[in-house]
Design an enzyme around this catalytic site. Structure first.
Site, PDB file in Angstrom:
ATOM      1  CB  SER A   1      -0.902   0.011   1.225  1.00 27.24           C
ATOM      2  OG  SER A   1      -0.140   0.360   2.363  1.00 27.24           O
ATOM      3  CE  LYS A   2       0.580   8.145  -2.245  1.00 29.56           C
ATOM      4  NZ  LYS A   2      -0.244   9.302  -2.518  1.00 29.56           N
ATOM      5  NE  ARG A   3      -0.178   3.673   7.128  1.00 32.70           N
ATOM      6  CZ  ARG A   3      -0.928   2.696   7.612  1.00 32.70           C
ATOM      7  NH1 ARG A   3      -2.116   2.444   7.105  1.00 32.70           N
ATOM      8  NH2 ARG A   3      -0.508   1.982   8.621  1.00 32.70           N
ATOM      9  CG  ASP A   4       3.384  -1.080   2.883  1.00 31.36           C
ATOM     10  OD1 ASP A   4       3.351  -0.993   4.110  1.00 31.36           O
ATOM     11  OD2 ASP A   4       2.597  -1.769   2.220  1.00 31.36           O
ATOM     12  N   GLY A   5       5.662   2.947   1.588  1.00 34.11           N
ATOM     13  CA  GLY A   5       6.763   3.590   0.883  1.00 34.11           C
ATOM     14  C   GLY A   5       6.659   3.375  -0.611  1.00 34.11           C
TER      15      GLY A   5
END
Ligand code: GLU
Length: 475
Positions: free
Chosen positions: A246-250
């Site tokens: 996901s986007k939060r994973d970088g």
């Protein structure tokens, strides 16, 4: 058979790493087989369209140098390459399905639909459209009623180049919408028509479509056309390896990586490695090597972990392989402002020294500022160093004074500086971890630097002596 692959993104936002990886696999296959790679924009869901997405997609492909042979801005024999410009084509195919009795106008009202859903839920049965076909469907009026496929359920077995032999039971098959009431086709219909019309040989796409393949096979039969080869790469997982990226994973916008000075070839190498290897332990591949060795047969079935640390390492490896002139060119817009006061020759020598440790170009200022400007004394560099902070200020001062004396006698060639550094180790009876760290701190105000003698040589006698003095005064 000519290999023709396509990348078929919907313009619904920025491109995910997973989508670009899919595009890359399709591109690699086309380039390897000297076939064609096609960009097709799937813009039939107007409610989900995000302004600027098409430009973004094209910018990304260009930046990664994934060139396409046909596309919305590159005319070809099977255009147009935007689905919204192909509505007549879908309508013609839809009419042929009505004619052969395999499509019907769907008059089902939302109320009735809800009622049927309820009934199925009460009986603990899945709701299926094919159980509610109208006995006497109305005539289909384009762009007024949805047109629905009339399925003929049966068991299917098919081969996926990556996922292997797959099968599904007849009950997985249902009637689905071909053309919506707004006149636009669904993905389920449009991609089948387009892949056929555009003579696509291999459909490489994400996992989310696997469950629908039995429906598609049913439609291919109804249309009396052959389906292309299917290849479904594994999902790209987050760094922990147990859920989708996901986007939060970088997994930021790929353009952000490029802006930070990741090399297109390193990004390509990294993305190819998300699921693929060449069967050896080799990890660093040039673009040409990837084209030569890539094969769908060697793409694994299980999820591939997006590990940003690995990307950094890979980018560093690609940076190290760059000829210095090329690195110089790429580094141009990343230098700290102070660097402009120095000539190209000096800049090249700085680059030559830090090329080994540079992971991405936006790191350039933090890794090189001390080559261009005297930085203020940072007491934490000593305080946070266990070995240095264990020594008294008097001892530190004394060590620096001895260093000053030795360097003052040096001609500042690397060989002489190395001799002086060794002499200092003997004179002071200290370990390199103490002595060299202290000299490094004093002369660079940085925790790490290239080989000490190399750095000192490039800094030159005057700056080295001045900085050592400043450090002594601060103690
Ligand atoms: N338009 C689809 C998507 O963006 C593409 C799927 C495909 O490659 O067929 O998810």
């Amino acid at each position: 058979m000519t290999v023709r692959t396509r990348f078929a993104p919907s313009p619904t936002g920025y491109l995910h790493v997973g989508s670009i990886r899919t595009a890359l696999f399709a591109w690699l296959l086309a380039r390897q087989k000297e076939g064609q790679f096609i960009l097709r924009i799937e813009d039939t869901d107007k409610s989900r369209e995000v302004q600027g997405s098409i430009e973004h997609i094209i910018t990304c492909l260009n930046a990664l140098q994934l060139d396409y042979d046909e596309g919305p801005d590159k005319a070809g024999p099977y255009g147009p390459y935007r689905q919204s410009e192909r509505l007549n084509i879908y309508r013609d195919w839809a009419l042929s399905l009505i004619k052969s009795g395999r499509a019907y106008a769907d008059p089902l009202s939302p109320e009735l639909l809800a009622k049927y859903h309820d009934q199925a839920a009460k009986k603990h049965q899945p709701f299926l459209y094919r159980n509610h076909r109208p006995d006497h469907p109305p005539d289909w009026v384009y762009a007024q009623l949805p047109l629905r496929f009339k399925s003929v359920p049966k068991d299917y077995a098919w081969h996926d180049i990556i996922m292997g032999d797959l099968a599904a039971k007849a009950d997985a098959i249902d009637d689905f919408v071909l053309i919506k009431s707004d006149g636009y086709p669904t993905y389920n219909f449009a991609h089948i028509v387009d892949d056929y019309e555009m003579q696509i040989s291999h459909v490489i796409r994400g996992q989310e479509f696997i469950a629908s393949i039995p429906n598609y096979l049913n439609l291919y039969e109804a249309l009396k056309i052959e389906h292309p080869a299917f290849a479904t790469p594994p999902p790209v997982l987050g760094p922990s390896g147990n859920k989708k990226l996901s986007k939060r994973d970088g997994a930021e916008d790929i353009l952000d990586y490029l802006r930070e000075g990741f090399l297109p070839d390193a990004l390509i190498n990294f993305m190819a490695s998300l699921g693929w290897n060449d069967g050896t332990t080799k990890e660093i591949f040039s673009r040409e090597e990837l084209i030569k060795t890539f094969s769908l047969d060697r793409v694994g079935k299980s999820g591939a972990r997006f590990d940003e640390k690995r990307l950094l390492w890979m980018n560093g490896a690609h940076i190290r392989q760059l000829p210095i002139a090329e690195l110089e060119l790429r580094a141009k817009k990343f230098w700290p402002p102070e660097a402009t006061k120095f000539d190209a020759d000096y800049q090249r020598r700085v680059l030559g020294l830090i090329q080994e440790r540079l992971k991405y170009l936006a790191e350039l200022p933090s890794l090189t500022r001390y080559f261009f400007v005297d930085l203020p004394i940072d007491p934490d560099l000593i305080n946070n160093n266990a070995k240095l902070s264990a020594l008294s200020h008097e001892t530190l001062k004394n060590l620096l004074e001895q260093a000053y004396e030795q360097f003052d006698l040096s001609d500042f060639t690397v060989s002489d500086l190395s001799l002086k550094l060794n002499a200092l180790l003997e004179l002071t009876n200290q370990s390199p971890a103490v002595l060299f760290s202290l000299i490094r701190v004093a002369t660079t105000q940085a925790v790490a630097s290239p080989q000490l003698a190399d750095s000192l040589e490039l800094l030159g006698k005057e700056r080295v002596l001045r900085r050592i003095n400043q450090q002594i005064e601060s103690l």
